[in-house]
Design a protein around this motif. Sequence first.
Motif, PDB file in Angstrom:
ATOM      1  N   ALA A  20     -16.066 -12.184  -1.474  1.00 21.58           N
ATOM      2  CA  ALA A  20     -14.643 -12.052  -1.161  1.00 21.58           C
ATOM      3  C   ALA A  20     -14.472 -11.459   0.230  1.00 21.58           C
ATOM      4  CB  ALA A  20     -13.946 -11.156  -2.191  1.00 21.58           C
ATOM      5  N   ARG A  21     -13.291 -11.692   0.772  1.00 25.15           N
ATOM      6  CA  ARG A  21     -12.845 -10.932   1.943  1.00 25.15           C
ATOM      7  C   ARG A  21     -11.911  -9.856   1.413  1.00 25.15           C
ATOM      8  NH1 ARG A  21      -8.607 -11.532   6.128  1.00 25.15           N
ATOM      9  NH2 ARG A  21      -7.782 -13.317   4.960  1.00 25.15           N
ATOM     10  N   VAL A  22     -12.158  -8.627   1.804  1.00 27.46           N
ATOM     11  CA  VAL A  22     -11.392  -7.509   1.271  1.00 27.46           C
ATOM     12  C   VAL A  22     -10.679  -6.800   2.424  1.00 27.46           C
ATOM     13  CG1 VAL A  22     -11.472  -5.352  -0.032  1.00 27.46           C
ATOM     14  CG2 VAL A  22     -13.036  -7.211  -0.616  1.00 27.46           C
ATOM     15  N   ARG A  23      -9.368  -6.694   2.298  1.00 24.66           N
ATOM     16  CA  ARG A  23      -8.586  -5.953   3.284  1.00 24.66           C
ATOM     17  C   ARG A  23      -8.175  -4.617   2.667  1.00 24.66           C
ATOM     18  NH1 ARG A  23      -4.311  -9.540   6.520  1.00 24.66           N
ATOM     19  NH2 ARG A  23      -4.435  -7.646   7.801  1.00 24.66           N
ATOM     20  N   ILE A  24      -8.346  -3.547   3.424  1.00 27.12           N
ATOM     21  CA  ILE A  24      -8.164  -2.184   2.937  1.00 27.12           C
ATOM     22  C   ILE A  24      -7.031  -1.532   3.712  1.00 27.12           C
ATOM     23  CG2 ILE A  24      -9.307   0.016   2.491  1.00 27.12           C
ATOM     24  CD1 ILE A  24     -11.979  -1.556   3.165  1.00 27.12           C
ATOM     25  N   PHE A  25      -6.037  -1.019   3.008  1.00 24.48           N
ATOM     26  CA  PHE A  25      -4.910  -0.350   3.650  1.00 24.48           C
ATOM     27  C   PHE A  25      -4.762   1.061   3.082  1.00 24.48           C
ATOM     28  CE2 PHE A  25      -4.096  -4.807   4.142  1.00 24.48           C
ATOM     29  CZ  PHE A  25      -3.438  -4.939   5.359  1.00 24.48           C
ATOM     30  N   ASN A  26      -4.608   2.045   3.982  1.00 24.15           N
ATOM     31  CA  ASN A  26      -4.148   3.349   3.522  1.00 24.15           C
ATOM     32  C   ASN A  26      -2.627   3.340   3.541  1.00 24.15           C
ATOM     33  OD1 ASN A  26      -3.306   3.998   6.187  1.00 24.15           O
ATOM     34  ND2 ASN A  26      -5.267   4.965   6.665  1.00 24.15           N
ATOM     35  N   ARG A  27      -2.003   4.486   3.527  1.00 23.04           N
ATOM     36  CA  ARG A  27      -0.543   4.519   3.447  1.00 23.04           C
ATOM     37  C   ARG A  27       0.146   4.033   4.721  1.00 23.04           C
ATOM     38  NH1 ARG A  27      -2.588   9.004   0.792  1.00 23.04           N
ATOM     39  NH2 ARG A  27      -1.816   9.362  -1.338  1.00 23.04           N
TER      40      ARG A  27
ATOM     41  N   ALA B  46       0.833  -1.205   0.000  1.00 18.48           N
ATOM     42  CA  ALA B  46       0.000   0.000   0.000  1.00 18.48           C
ATOM     43  C   ALA B  46       0.866   1.253   0.000  1.00 18.48           C
ATOM     44  CB  ALA B  46      -0.934  -0.009   1.203  1.00 18.48           C
ATOM     45  N   ALA B  47       1.930   1.241   0.782  1.00 13.46           N
ATOM     46  CA  ALA B  47       2.838   2.393   0.792  1.00 13.46           C
ATOM     47  C   ALA B  47       3.525   2.558  -0.557  1.00 13.46           C
ATOM     48  CB  ALA B  47       3.873   2.222   1.907  1.00 13.46           C
ATOM     49  N   GLU B  48       3.800   1.446  -1.225  1.00 13.31           N
ATOM     50  CA  GLU B  48       4.433   1.505  -2.546  1.00 13.31           C
ATOM     51  C   GLU B  48       3.505   2.163  -3.573  1.00 13.31           C
ATOM     52  OE1 GLU B  48       7.616   0.463  -5.315  1.00 13.31           O
ATOM     53  OE2 GLU B  48       7.520   0.481  -3.123  1.00 13.31           O
TER      54      GLU B  48
END
Length: 296
Positions: free
Chosen positions: A61-68, A40-42
């Motif tokens: 689906a299982r969805v994982r969400i990342f900010n920076r 996510a940072a990339e």
Amino acid sequence: MPLLPFSTVDVFTETRFGGNPLAVVVGGEGLSDAVMQAVAAEFNLSETVFVLPPADPAHTARVRIFNRTEEMAFAGHPMVGTAFVLATADADLGTATFEIPAGIVHIEVERNAAGVPVGASVAAPQPLSLGETVPPEVVARMLRLAPGDILVTAHPPILASVGNAYVIAELDETALARCDPDLAAFRETLAEYPQFGTRLSVHVYCRQGRTLRARMFAPLAGTWEDPATGSANAPLAGLLLSLDPAAEEARFEIHQGIEMGRPSLLDVTARRTPDGIRATLRGTCVPVMKGEIDCG
């Protein structure tokens, strides 16, 4: 670790390079949390998602969400964009059910006359919850405004959530244009209000009837400003409905990202239901990039 396919899409827009960009990585069950966060940072976007097999086979689906900087319980444009990407790959996908940390998200895919997906409608995972109020001078300090710029006739600045909490405040149009987040003031406010969480996100808006303009700032999470924030505009719509006890439903057209040069349009409806005020948000998407990422 094999190469994982990814797509990027611009969400809440019909114009490429408008709206809010999202990276959707399909797969990655073997990745650690740290690697997902590094990916996510990339990408360095407001959010990056990983689409994983669901815990319940009846779900999509299982969805994982990342900010920076961290994983998120819920975010709006990742739900719309992920559904769009999956529907592009599956012509039979008309509805989707995503498992996320904030709960279960139900989505309706929108297609054009040729059957090509163009967007999605997302039901927020939780009813509206309202938390504590915040002194106007605190919000003003974080955005380099005068305390009098914060309008309190309808409501004071208040913490609101449908799965992800935001401090919501009303401004007039001129003050909205002058917002300039002060990183030091955000840090000072978080020290004073640690219960607001590490992101300390501030969502401000101005209103003309059912048409709103909004801006969202979360510099502590690396998002200096967000072009379109479904998980903030959904509780905003719910908050406004809560202030009109005679109404059972309210629909808002919300414009965001104007000041960033990434105009976004969100259609948000809030409804009174037996378990509280529920919000649904919809928007369109435009595909941008495809590729593979080496997470090894």
